[in-house]
Design an enzyme around this catalytic site. Structure first.
Site, PDB file in Angstrom:
ATOM      1  N   HIS A  22      -2.863   6.980   4.097  1.00 34.28           N
ATOM      2  CA  HIS A  22      -1.732   6.058   4.317  1.00 34.28           C
ATOM      3  C   HIS A  22      -0.400   6.602   3.796  1.00 34.28           C
ATOM      4  O   HIS A  22       0.434   5.854   3.284  1.00 34.28           O
ATOM      5  CB  HIS A  22      -2.032   4.683   3.697  1.00 34.28           C
ATOM      6  CG  HIS A  22      -1.301   3.564   4.398  1.00 34.28           C
ATOM      7  ND1 HIS A  22      -1.237   2.287   3.906  1.00 34.28           N
ATOM      8  CD2 HIS A  22      -0.600   3.558   5.563  1.00 34.28           C
ATOM      9  CE1 HIS A  22      -0.543   1.528   4.715  1.00 34.28           C
ATOM     10  NE2 HIS A  22      -0.149   2.274   5.738  1.00 34.28           N
ATOM     11  N   CYS A  49       0.798  -1.237   0.000  1.00 38.22           N
ATOM     12  CA  CYS A  49       0.000   0.000   0.000  1.00 38.22           C
ATOM     13  C   CYS A  49       0.825   1.279   0.000  1.00 38.22           C
ATOM     14  O   CYS A  49       0.802   2.042  -0.966  1.00 38.22           O
ATOM     15  CB  CYS A  49      -0.929   0.011   1.210  1.00 38.22           C
ATOM     16  SG  CYS A  49      -2.013  -1.424   1.335  1.00 38.22           S
TER      17      CYS A  49
END
Length: 566
Positions: free
Chosen positions: A191, A135
């Site tokens: 993130h 990610c």
């Protein structure tokens, strides 16, 4: 006709006239030969133009053998007047999370994705599109246009208790577009770090934000919980302020609702940048039951829930498209869809027939679903097999916005402007990409050459048709057939072609499934690619992997929430 005979050996014999049956047989033979010649020629051309997908594996009576091979669209070119560049179009970027390569209808999945299929068919399917295996690495490269070795974020992901983030010396797409007059909005998963307010989306180029800051949250109570470190807290924000009244609201519905609000309130005379960064289809596997019901025939629970989440993702993409059309923005919109990495095979996803999973340097970890669509794309309905990487989006979108990066920024970028490649089908300016060099991973095996890159280090590089992987390849590097094809859960196939060593070489064009390690037969190519890794490694900045900090932990001191702590 008479037969003429002679007594000497070299005399000519004239045969009798052939019967009607013989004539028919002769003509039939010639026709068969002609048909075979034409078939051979057609087959030769087909194999020259086709990316072959071949896998010698049979489940019952089903054989998996290039049934979904794609014929490459011939390279295009710009008109004599040049490739037209839309003037500051609206840009909508949908980023899916942990979306498996197999799990879209046009890749042969039994999971229904009608909106994604149609939008991709109307635009350009990016069939050699690459991302990072996890990610944060993909998101940092998407937002900055820079490889991980140039931001220090080479190891794993950004954990919520780490004082770590995309460095501030890397301007984001939001920064550039906002400075160019765009209205910039972000919804969903961030993130990219949040230990200081300076790292929040609204401080990194986005006018507004609604979403969460960590890597994943519960879809209904919006908490990120790490049981290993006994850290659990709410993580849901609107701009810089905590949202505490959304318990029970399904997260993706909230993010799409915010995107619709942005679209409906937008001034059409001003260019729009809208990022919709879904948590779908990342764990935890949670989705309204109505999406799961059509897949009750799938025995594997994780795969069944994942299928429902995929159908939900497809619905949300269709809702976005409809809103853009109703507002009158669609005709001047470039719509981009991408996954951030390969699917997690232990959590219901499938990258079949590719090898590997999320986290892997094999194709299943880094080759992603991606397409670009909308009226502004020149060559609609095409398949693009040029090399395109997630770091290319920043310079590509900057080009669409009429932005010329200054010399300082241009020198830092690892991405390329790919608009002509995508829209007009011209050759990609990219000939290689660095997968990663992670010096913090444990070393594996013995070093191959003392004067070249250390093969004990986990790293990977793609150059031309070839890919070299070094070090520990980690887990989940086999082939995983989706459960609905076996009705018995995920099927794992061991291949054992890496010979237990710490370097592997594959020709990705001839062998997209990475079945044949060519390191023994191409030692000079191995040396060349190790030298390239050495060159990249010499450019690396210090690795940023700080220890987890107690003051970051949600607790009574901060209201049991994840928030900046410095």
């Amino acid at each position: 006709m008479c037969q003429i005979r002679a007594n000497h050996s070299n005399s000519i014999q004239v045969p009798k006239r052939m019967s009607r049956v013989q004539v028919v047989k002769l003509v039939a033979g010639l026709l068969i030969a002609l048909v075979m010649l034409m078939a051979w020629n057609t087959t030769r051309v087909f194999w020259q133009q086709t990316e072959v997908v071949h896998f010698d594996y049979i489940v019952g009576q089903r054989s998996i053998d290039d049934k979904d091979a794609k014929v490459e669209t011939p390279a295009g070119s710009c008109p004599e007047s040049g490739c037209e560049v839309p003037k500051k179009p609206h840009i909508v970027f949908v980023l899916a999370d942990d979306y498996g390569y197999h799990d879209v209808g046009y890749h042969g999945s039994r999971i229904k994705t009608p909106n994604l299929d149609r939008l991709a068919a109307e635009g350009v399917k990016l069939e050699r599109y690459y991302v990072q295996p996890m990610c944060s690495p993909s998101r940092t490269q998407l937002m900055s246009g820079r490889y991980q070795i140039h931001t220090g974020l080479v190891h794993n992901i950004i954990h919520p208790m780490q004082a770590n983030a995309l460095p501030l010396d890397s301007p984001t797409i939001g920064d550039l577009m906002k400075n160019a007059g765009y209205s910039t909005h972000y919804t969903g998963k961030w993130h990219l770090g949040f230990y200081k307010k300076a790292f929040l989306p609204t401080h990194r180029g986005f006018d507004s934000f609604l979403g969460f800051l960590t890597g994943s949250i519960d879809y209904y109570n919006h908490k990120n919980c790490n049981m290993q470190h006994k850290a659990c807290g709410l993580d849901l924000y609107k701009d810089d302020e905590l949202l505490q009244d959304k318990d029970g609201v399904y997260g993706p519905d909230m993010y799409t609702a915010r995107a619709l609000e942005v679209i409906r309130n937008h001034d059409p005379t001003k260019p729009l940048l809208l990022f919709v960064s879904h948590q779908l289809v990342h764990t935890p596997l949670q989705v309204p039951e109505r999406y799961v019901k059509p897949y009750n025939y799938i025995k594997d629970k994780s795969r069944r829930l994942y299928a429902g989440m995929t159908a939900c993702l497809d619905d949300h993409v269709g809702i976005l498209e409809k809103a853009l059309k109703e507002k009158g923005l669609w005709d001047n919109t470039v719509f981009i869809f991408s996954s951030d990495n390969g699917g997690e095979v232990n959590q219901g996803a499938s990258n079949w027939p590719l090898r590997g999973s999320k986290g892997s340097h094999h194709e299943g970890g880094i080759r992603a679903i991606g397409f670009v669509t909308g009226p502004l794309v020149a060559r609609k309905g095409t398949v693009n097999n040029q090399m395109i990487h997630i770091s290319d989006w920043l310079p590509t979108l900057a080009h669409l916005a009429g932005i010329t990066p200054n010399a300082s920024l241009a020198a830092k970028l690892d991405g390329y402007n790919q608009w002509e490649t995508i829209s007009y089908g011209t050759s990609s300016p990219r000939t290689e990409f660095l997968i990663n060099i992670d010096i913090l991973m444990p070393l594996m095996g013995e070093r191959l050459y003392p004067d070249l890159f250390d093969t004990r280090v986990r790293a990977g590089i793609r150059f031309g048709d070839y890919k070299l992987i070094t070090g520990d390849i980690g887990k989940n590097n086999d082939y995983y057939m989706p459960a609905e094809m076996t009705n018995s859960g995920q099927q794992e196939v061991k291949l054992g072609n890496s010979k237990g060593r710490n370097y592997r070489l594959f020709n990705i064009i001839d062998d997209p499934l990475e079945q044949y390690d060519l390191a023994d037969t191409h030692p000079q190519l191995v040396r060349f690619l190790l030298k390239r890794l050495d060159q990249w490694n010499n450019e690396s900045v210090p690795v940023q992997n700080p220890t987890w900090e107690e003051q970051s932990r949600p607790g009574p001191q901060n209201g049991w929430v994840w928030r900046p702590w410095k």
